[in-house]
Design a protein around this motif. Structure first.
Motif, PDB file in Angstrom:
ATOM      1  N   SER A 244       0.817  -1.154  -0.119  1.00  0.00           N
ATOM      2  CA  SER A 244       0.063  -0.228  -0.139  1.00  0.00           C
ATOM      3  C   SER A 244       0.793   1.298   0.061  1.00  0.00           C
ATOM      4  CB  SER A 244      -0.924  -0.082   1.312  1.00  0.00           C
ATOM      5  OG  SER A 244      -0.193   0.081   2.348  1.00  0.00           O
ATOM      6  N   ASN A 245       2.154   1.096   0.123  1.00  0.00           N
ATOM      7  CA  ASN A 245       2.969   2.317   0.212  1.00  0.00           C
ATOM      8  C   ASN A 245       3.601   2.528  -1.228  1.00  0.00           C
ATOM      9  OD1 ASN A 245       5.066   3.942   0.766  1.00  0.00           O
ATOM     10  ND2 ASN A 245       4.876   3.772   2.800  1.00  0.00           N
ATOM     11  N   GLU A 246       3.243   3.502  -1.977  1.00  0.00           N
ATOM     12  CA  GLU A 246       4.071   3.574  -3.220  1.00  0.00           C
ATOM     13  C   GLU A 246       5.375   4.003  -3.500  1.00  0.00           C
ATOM     14  OE1 GLU A 246       1.194   4.962  -2.067  1.00  0.00           O
ATOM     15  OE2 GLU A 246      -0.479   4.500  -3.488  1.00  0.00           O
TER      16      GLU A 246
END
Length: 500
Positions: A244-246
């Motif tokens: 979920s962390n680009e």
């Protein structure tokens, strides 16, 4: 001046947050003002009506305007927050108590007055401020009628006008604005400023936390560029694998790309080194037969040289062998270059593998007989059909048999073995020759590598046969394996597609 991403976000946050706070403050003040007006208007809604009912001058109807003006003056002294006006049924202002020039309007709009008298639910209702042409204020209003006596009974007569009471008059506004500006406004502004600073600091810290990985990634990219993608000079960061962390995904992708680029650079450097080494070896191999060729030709061409017919024939034979060696080496160089170019097409066709093997063995039969080496095909009835490029397969088998003949001593044997396995045809070319040392097996397919067992054969071959064979098999979607024991022999093995 270069501005970082964090500075841009912080500046944008400050502007947006300031605008939001300004809008919220303005809206809250407006809401507070409306709430205050609504409360005061409800509180003093019946003020005008009570004044009309309780005051004789208004209860009996307005006849003495001067006395009414004095009454208004007295009431304003008692209640400075109110302004009193008497208007006729058309809205014209008839009586008031004020200094000359204070009252700017000559008439007011009666629509708000009638709305308040008939429908007082939707408060606050604003009416014209007689002392300001552009301002509206809350008010209280009541109609004033004349009263007539008929047979001792008082009846409501004709409408004479309206008592119009401004709630929060000019004096009230002046005093209230001074107090508000000196006290409440200062406290509110102080709390608002403190809240603004506190929230701004919190948001800056949050922005710093969220932009730190981006800054770290940017610095790492700069270091990688400065090191020319040399990972021995740069330590790659280990990014958490959060889906979920680009930023973390980008960091992991960057690490994969950098490692791939590093591998490609090393491979290019290795290939470049191999090409330089190949050119060095090839120039040596080309120079040796050329020098020999030139020497013998100069002897044959020299006018003062007296050679008998046998010597001339011997020199011509040596010269011809040098020419053949040069041609063979140059052909191999062009063939390998063509295979490495990636523009080689594959023309698969169905044919009998046994027939091809017997044809190839026939080409080497005479040479094997001269070397006293036995050529054997297993099984003798080699009846296998395959779907392959016949020309490329013939080149591979010829190279392997020629290589085996070169390293097999007298009374040795070369065996070509074919068998089916897992829908494939496995082909093995084995010999009882000198074999290959274990530490050299991994390098025998490199172009221009010459194993130690090739000593004594340097003038007979160019050293590119195995490299060409491996490349041809790669084009045919196959791979070649080698098993060897030094002093006992070597076995080469590869597989091709079997036709039904």
């Amino acid at each position: 001046m270069k501005i970082s991403l964090y500075q841009k976000l912080a500046f944008s946050l400050f502007i947006i947050f300031s605008l939001i706070c300004t809008l919220v403050l303005s809206w809250s003040q407006q809401l507070d003002h409306i709430s205050q007006n609504q409360a005061e208007q409800k509180l003093h809604l019946n003020l005008a009506e009570h004044l009309v009912q309780d005051n004789p001058l208004l209860q009996q109807g307005v006849y003495d305007h001067q006395a009414l003006e004095n009454l208004f003056h007295t009431l304003m002294l008692l209640g400075p927050a109110f302004e009193f006006y008497f208007v006729d049924p058309s809205g014209e202002i008839l009586t008031y108590s004020a200094k000359p020039g204070k009252v700017k309007r000559k008439r007011i709009n009666l629509s708000p007055v009638l709305q308040l008298i008939e429908h007082a639910e939707n408060m606050p209702i604003y009416g014209d401020d007689p002392r300001n042409l552009n301002k509206l204020k809350i008010f209280s209003a009541a109609p004033v009628y004349s009263h007539e006596d008929q047979d001792g009974i008082k009846n409501r007569g004709k409408l004479q006008g309206y008592l119009y009471v401004i709630i929060g008059g000019e004096i009230y506004d002046t005093v209230f604005s001074r107090i508000k500006s000196n006290d409440t406004l200062l406290i509110t502004a102080s709390w608002l400023f403190a809240a603004l600073i506190f929230l701004f600091i919190i948001l800056l810290l949050l922005f710093k936390y969220f932009t730190n990985p981006i800054n770290k990634l940017a610095k790492e990219i700069s270091q990688i560029q400065a090191a020319n993608f040399d990972l021995s000079k740069v330590q790659l960061s280990q990014w958490p694998k959060y889906q979920s962390n680009e930023v973390h995904l980008l960091g992991n992708s960057l690490n994969v790309i950098v490692r791939l680029i590093h591998q490609q650079i090393n491979l290019l450097e290795q290939n470049d080194s191999q090409r330089r080494e190949l050119l060095t070896h090839l120039s040596h191999d080309l120079r040796t037969p050329l020098a020999s060729l030139q020497g013998y030709l100069e002897i044959l061409n020299h006018q003062n040289t007296k050679l008998d017919e046998q010597q001339q024939q011997e020199y011509l034979t040596i010269t011809l062998n040098n020419c053949k060696q040069l041609k063979h080496l140059i052909d191999q160089i062009f063939e390998l270059a063509h295979l490495e170019s990636g523009r080689v097409s594959v023309n698969n066709e169905m044919f009998n593998l046994g027939e091809l093997i017997y044809d190839i063995v026939a080409k080497f039969t005479l040479k094997a007989q001269k070397a006293n080496v036995k050529l054997t095909i297993k099984p003798t009835v080699c009846d296998f059909n395959t779907l392959c490029d016949i020309a490329k397969l013939e080149r591979v088998l010829s190279n392997l048999i020629e290589n085996a003949l070169r390293h097999t001593p007298e009374n040795g044997e070369i065996i070509i073995n074919v068998f089916a396995k897992n829908s494939k045809l496995v082909i093995q070319v084995s010999d009882t020759g000198t074999g290959i040392k274990a530490e050299e097996i991994n390098y025998i397919f490199d172009a221009r590598y010459r194993a130690s067992n090739a000593v004594g054969h340097k003038k007979q071959h160019g050293g590119l046969g195995l490299a060409i064979s491996k490349r041809l098999l790669q084009i045919l979607n196959s791979d070649i394996k080698v098993h060897s024991e030094f002093g006992k022999g070597t076995l080469f093995e590869f597989s091709i597609r079997q036709a039904a």
